[in-house]
Design a protein around this motif. Sequence first.
Motif, PDB file in Angstrom:
ATOM      1  N   ALA A   6       0.840  -1.165  -0.041  1.00 38.37           N
ATOM      2  CA  ALA A   6       0.125  -0.120   0.063  1.00 38.37           C
ATOM      3  C   ALA A   6       0.892   1.268  -0.121  1.00 38.37           C
ATOM      4  CB  ALA A   6      -0.989   0.074   1.141  1.00 38.37           C
ATOM      5  N   ALA A   7       2.005   1.291   0.437  1.00 41.17           N
ATOM      6  CA  ALA A   7       3.067   2.329   0.785  1.00 41.17           C
ATOM      7  C   ALA A   7       2.453   3.436   1.078  1.00 41.17           C
ATOM      8  CB  ALA A   7       3.362   2.877  -0.883  1.00 41.17           C
ATOM      9  N   GLY A   8       1.874   3.022   2.410  1.00 43.72           N
ATOM     10  CA  GLY A   8       1.316   4.173   3.170  1.00 43.72           C
ATOM     11  C   GLY A   8       2.447   4.117   4.372  1.00 43.72           C
ATOM     12  N   TRP A   9       1.999   4.484   5.597  1.00 47.07           N
ATOM     13  CA  TRP A   9       2.568   4.647   6.671  1.00 47.07           C
ATOM     14  C   TRP A   9       2.367   3.593   8.001  1.00 47.07           C
ATOM     15  CZ3 TRP A   9       4.894   9.211   5.431  1.00 47.07           C
ATOM     16  CH2 TRP A   9       4.246   9.795   4.317  1.00 47.07           C
ATOM     17  N   ALA A  10       3.230   3.670   8.626  1.00 48.70           N
ATOM     18  CA  ALA A  10       3.042   2.785   9.930  1.00 48.70           C
ATOM     19  C   ALA A  10       3.623   3.743  11.236  1.00 48.70           C
ATOM     20  CB  ALA A  10       3.782   1.334   9.990  1.00 48.70           C
ATOM     21  N   CYS A  11       2.689   3.893  11.999  1.00 45.72           N
ATOM     22  CA  CYS A  11       3.026   4.846  13.252  1.00 45.72           C
ATOM     23  C   CYS A  11       3.410   4.127  14.296  1.00 45.72           C
ATOM     24  CB  CYS A  11       2.105   5.900  13.604  1.00 45.72           C
ATOM     25  SG  CYS A  11       2.656   7.227  14.911  1.00 45.72           S
ATOM     26  N   PHE A  12       4.578   3.973  14.687  1.00 48.16           N
ATOM     27  CA  PHE A  12       5.189   3.454  16.315  1.00 48.16           C
ATOM     28  C   PHE A  12       5.217   4.326  17.058  1.00 48.16           C
ATOM     29  CE2 PHE A  12       6.800  -0.970  15.282  1.00 48.16           C
ATOM     30  CZ  PHE A  12       6.255  -0.993  13.632  1.00 48.16           C
ATOM     31  N   CYS A  13       4.702   3.727  18.360  1.00 46.72           N
ATOM     32  CA  CYS A  13       4.599   4.852  19.597  1.00 46.72           C
ATOM     33  C   CYS A  13       5.461   3.916  20.809  1.00 46.72           C
ATOM     34  CB  CYS A  13       3.183   4.743  20.075  1.00 46.72           C
ATOM     35  SG  CYS A  13       2.242   5.611  18.677  1.00 46.72           S
ATOM     36  N   PRO A  14       6.785   3.708  20.532  1.00 39.76           N
ATOM     37  CA  PRO A  14       7.256   2.849  21.306  1.00 39.76           C
ATOM     38  C   PRO A  14       7.351   2.845  22.729  1.00 39.76           C
ATOM     39  CG  PRO A  14       8.676   3.453  19.391  1.00 39.76           C
ATOM     40  CD  PRO A  14       7.503   4.322  19.427  1.00 39.76           C
ATOM     41  N   THR A  15       7.382   4.228  23.302  1.00 42.05           N
ATOM     42  CA  THR A  15       7.177   4.341  24.903  1.00 42.05           C
ATOM     43  C   THR A  15       5.886   3.905  25.474  1.00 42.05           C
ATOM     44  OG1 THR A  15       6.551   6.754  24.943  1.00 42.05           O
ATOM     45  CG2 THR A  15       8.957   6.478  24.807  1.00 42.05           C
ATOM     46  N   THR A  16       4.917   4.355  24.649  1.00 37.81           N
ATOM     47  CA  THR A  16       3.668   3.831  25.243  1.00 37.81           C
ATOM     48  C   THR A  16       3.425   2.257  24.912  1.00 37.81           C
ATOM     49  OG1 THR A  16       2.455   6.010  24.666  1.00 37.81           O
ATOM     50  CG2 THR A  16       1.079   3.967  24.497  1.00 37.81           C
ATOM     51  N   GLU A  17       3.962   1.776  23.646  1.00 35.93           N
ATOM     52  CA  GLU A  17       4.037   0.192  23.565  1.00 35.93           C
ATOM     53  C   GLU A  17       4.537  -0.383  24.853  1.00 35.93           C
ATOM     54  OE1 GLU A  17       5.101   0.576  19.378  1.00 35.93           O
ATOM     55  OE2 GLU A  17       3.204   1.403  18.902  1.00 35.93           O
TER      56      GLU A  17
END
Length: 374
Positions: free
Chosen positions: A236-247
Amino acid sequence: MTPRPAFANCHSHAFHRALRGRAHTGRTFWGWRDGMYAVAGVLDPDLYFRLARATYAEMACAGIGAVGEFHYLHHGPGGRRYADPHAMAEAVIAAAREAGLRICLLDACYLRAGFAGEELASAQLRFAHADAASWAQDVRELAARHAGDPAVVVGAAIHSVRAVDEASLALVAGALPEAPLHVHVSEQPAENDACLAATGRTPVGLLADAGVWTSRTTAVHATHLTAADVGILGRAAGWACFCPTTEAELADGIGPSVALRDAGARITLGSDSNTVIDTFAEARGLAMHERLASGDRQGWDAAGLWRAATSDGAASLGFGDLGGFDLAESVRTAGATEPIWAATAADVVPPPELDPQWVRAELRSVVDEVWGRL
Ligand SMILES: [Zn+2]
């Protein structure tokens, strides 16, 4: 002092800031969520504005130039619509403006509590619309209000596959056809299990069948993915938002950021629950979680982390250049030639229009006010 490009914080729930250092209940994500719902239950537009303004001011002091606010706290207690149905969205937009941040208000469709037709909890009544069509009408009206404002983008969001039924997904995805579209996906194994049991597909697969994944779509979290899911998001060539401190804080798990990037998705970063507001920490978390999971130290280099934290993040929110901030030399950064591996938010020189002493006092005051109402 060294000038640096401002950060894009691509996934925030401003009101979760009130939980920082105050609520450690809940053995898992689901127990934590009960405390979050309690905070959501006491906010009105005025208190929401103050809490969001102080939270965004903390972001501005941390070098953040734009925030993607994943907004689902729409209505008053019991689900009653405010006289202005966008009173809560307007509160966070005004809060960002006062704090000097650009905002992408990602208005999230929320229709149900889960796959099994569970009853909405009382806080969830404040999130929910009767159907996708009424949500779409609301979000189009909000977008029209802010059209042409260079500091405000109105985007759409699917809260999750739990909260939006399959038949409604395409309508939600198409409501604002040119705008950013964000969706929480596969943050928790239980979400995957429930989705598989109810539909025979993973959340990413279900959303793919509804046409949700395009180059304007951000998959938020993308933690527990199959190889096929990674392929879908990459193509899809979109985006993936990672939230490492919350995760990490919520015991979510570690998502496959390098596999997604190598498949074609662009990675962005978010502070999500705002338990930490420090994009240096998010960037290092992205790299370090990958190292812990893979045993390989080479997954992320400094240039890739900066791009995720700045230009890719800004583009995913519909913004271009976000300006910059000055980074001071400190005991942490002295001697480091690449500050992404060394600096913290405390090393950012706050913008001259914000007094950090005021931000600190206002944060304490507004969080106390929230807890006084609980
Ligand atoms: Zn979120």
